[in-house]
Design a protein around this motif. Structure first.
Motif, PDB file in Angstrom:
ATOM      1  N   ASP A  24      -8.451   2.062  78.099  1.00 45.84           N
ATOM      2  CA  ASP A  24      -8.996   3.361  78.477  1.00 45.84           C
ATOM      3  C   ASP A  24      -9.207   4.296  77.286  1.00 45.84           C
ATOM      4  OD1 ASP A  24      -6.347   3.730  77.915  1.00 45.84           O
ATOM      5  OD2 ASP A  24      -5.825   4.679  79.813  1.00 45.84           O
ATOM      6  N   GLY A  25      -8.918   3.845  76.076  1.00 51.83           N
ATOM      7  CA  GLY A  25      -9.126   4.653  74.883  1.00 51.83           C
ATOM      8  C   GLY A  25      -8.072   5.721  74.669  1.00 51.83           C
ATOM      9  N   SER A  26      -6.994   5.683  75.425  1.00 53.94           N
ATOM     10  CA  SER A  26      -5.938   6.687  75.263  1.00 53.94           C
ATOM     11  C   SER A  26      -5.107   6.372  74.026  1.00 53.94           C
ATOM     12  CB  SER A  26      -5.056   6.733  76.498  1.00 53.94           C
ATOM     13  OG  SER A  26      -4.436   5.485  76.695  1.00 53.94           O
ATOM     14  N   GLN A  27      -4.772   7.420  73.287  1.00 50.03           N
ATOM     15  CA  GLN A  27      -4.022   7.249  72.054  1.00 50.03           C
ATOM     16  C   GLN A  27      -2.575   7.681  72.237  1.00 50.03           C
ATOM     17  OE1 GLN A  27      -5.994   8.849  68.667  1.00 50.03           O
ATOM     18  NE2 GLN A  27      -4.742   7.714  67.250  1.00 50.03           N
ATOM     19  N   VAL A  28      -1.686   6.951  71.603  1.00 56.78           N
ATOM     20  CA  VAL A  28      -0.260   7.234  71.655  1.00 56.78           C
ATOM     21  C   VAL A  28       0.172   7.769  70.293  1.00 56.78           C
ATOM     22  CG1 VAL A  28       2.033   6.222  71.953  1.00 56.78           C
ATOM     23  CG2 VAL A  28       0.140   5.410  73.343  1.00 56.78           C
ATOM     24  N   PHE A  29       0.883   8.902  70.297  1.00 57.96           N
ATOM     25  CA  PHE A  29       1.428   9.478  69.072  1.00 57.96           C
ATOM     26  C   PHE A  29       2.951   9.447  69.162  1.00 57.96           C
ATOM     27  CE2 PHE A  29      -2.715  11.517  69.466  1.00 57.96           C
ATOM     28  CZ  PHE A  29      -3.230  11.301  68.205  1.00 57.96           C
ATOM     29  N   ILE A  30       3.566   8.835  68.160  1.00 59.97           N
ATOM     30  CA  ILE A  30       5.018   8.716  68.117  1.00 59.97           C
ATOM     31  C   ILE A  30       5.492   9.320  66.802  1.00 59.97           C
ATOM     32  CG2 ILE A  30       6.956   7.108  68.083  1.00 59.97           C
ATOM     33  CD1 ILE A  30       5.138   5.226  69.779  1.00 59.97           C
ATOM     34  N   GLY A  31       6.461  10.212  66.871  1.00 59.33           N
ATOM     35  CA  GLY A  31       6.947  10.939  65.701  1.00 59.33           C
ATOM     36  C   GLY A  31       7.819  10.098  64.778  1.00 59.33           C
ATOM     37  N   ASP A  32       8.492  10.790  63.876  1.00 63.82           N
ATOM     38  CA  ASP A  32       9.354  10.152  62.885  1.00 63.82           C
ATOM     39  C   ASP A  32      10.739   9.876  63.466  1.00 63.82           C
ATOM     40  OD1 ASP A  32       7.243  10.552  61.138  1.00 63.82           O
ATOM     41  OD2 ASP A  32       8.111  12.363  60.260  1.00 63.82           O
ATOM     42  N   ASN A  33      11.398   8.853  62.929  1.00 61.24           N
ATOM     43  CA  ASN A  33      12.783   8.510  63.269  1.00 61.24           C
ATOM     44  C   ASN A  33      12.977   8.242  64.762  1.00 61.24           C
ATOM     45  OD1 ASN A  33      13.612   8.967  60.531  1.00 61.24           O
ATOM     46  ND2 ASN A  33      13.510  11.155  60.982  1.00 61.24           N
ATOM     47  N   VAL A  34      12.056   7.514  65.352  1.00 60.72           N
ATOM     48  CA  VAL A  34      12.163   7.164  66.770  1.00 60.72           C
ATOM     49  C   VAL A  34      12.749   5.762  66.881  1.00 60.72           C
ATOM     50  CG1 VAL A  34      10.905   6.815  68.921  1.00 60.72           C
ATOM     51  CG2 VAL A  34      10.239   8.650  67.385  1.00 60.72           C
ATOM     52  N   TYR A  35      13.716   5.614  67.769  1.00 60.06           N
ATOM     53  CA  TYR A  35      14.401   4.340  67.999  1.00 60.06           C
ATOM     54  C   TYR A  35      14.041   3.852  69.397  1.00 60.06           C
ATOM     55  CZ  TYR A  35      18.251   1.048  68.595  1.00 60.06           C
ATOM     56  OH  TYR A  35      18.990  -0.070  68.822  1.00 60.06           O
ATOM     57  N   PHE A  36      13.435   2.667  69.467  1.00 59.00           N
ATOM     58  CA  PHE A  36      13.087   2.067  70.751  1.00 59.00           C
ATOM     59  C   PHE A  36      14.112   0.986  71.073  1.00 59.00           C
ATOM     60  CE2 PHE A  36       8.997   3.728  69.393  1.00 59.00           C
ATOM     61  CZ  PHE A  36       8.535   4.315  70.556  1.00 59.00           C
TER      62      PHE A  36
END
Length: 181
Positions: free
Chosen positions: A124-136
């Motif tokens: 769908d062309g949606s963009q994901v923005f993830i910040g700094d120091n993120v733990y998944f």
């Protein structure tokens, strides 16, 4: 984005500073996962460099072949120019997927089973923005157009479908804030 040799050196040093040690010949002979993950990240960074600078098609093809080959072996799909410096991947036990339209900040950690993808079957062309120091955590999922702030911990098997503010811990299906740092 890697646009010069200095940028490439910075990204490689940032990535490899998050390893406990540099893999050696013993790790290769014993087929330890640290060797494969280290080289997967190395070839990913070289692919980004040669893709962005167009310096050498032959070297680009060499690193692209190695990157894809290790990706198939490890079951990783991380597209070039999506992840910032300081990436750390722990373990190669399950599939990891990061979609093309994603921007992940510095010093992020991915555990096995992390999927950052689309809500629907079609792109769908949606963009994901993830910040700094993120733990998944193990098996975390991010779907749709989502913004995740800095210093966030996404718990194991959580499904993120809404924006997440900075400095918090989220968990659950769908993911909800359970603790502010």
């Amino acid at each position: 984005m890697i646009n010069s040799k200095q940028d490439l050196d910075f990204y490689l040093k940032s990535d490899f500073s998050r390893f406990d040690r540099k893999p050696n010949l013993k790790d290769y002979i014993l087929s330890n996962e640290i060797w494969y993950i280290y080289h997967y990240q190395r070839h990913l960074r070289y692919v980004e460099y040669y893709m962005n600078t167009n310096k050498s098609k032959l070297l680009f093809l060499y690193h692209f072949f190695k990157y894809k080959r290790l990706g198939f072996k490890l079951r990783f799909t991380i597209y070039p120019n999506t992840v910032g410096p300081g990436l750390r991947i722990y373990h190669a036990g399950d599939f990891i997927h990061v979609k093309k339209l994603c921007k992940i900040g510095r010093n992020c950690t991915l555990l096995p089973g992390v999927v950052i993808g689309n809500k629907n079957l079609e792109d769908d062309g949606s963009q994901v923005f993830i910040g700094d120091n993120v733990y998944f955590g193990l098996g975390a999922r991010v779907f749709g157009k989502v913004k995740i702030g800095d210093d966030v911990v996404v718990g194991a098997n959580s499904v993120v479908v809404k924006d997440i503010a900075s400095n918090c811990v989220v968990s659950g299906i769908p993911a909800k804030v359970i603790k502010m740092k």
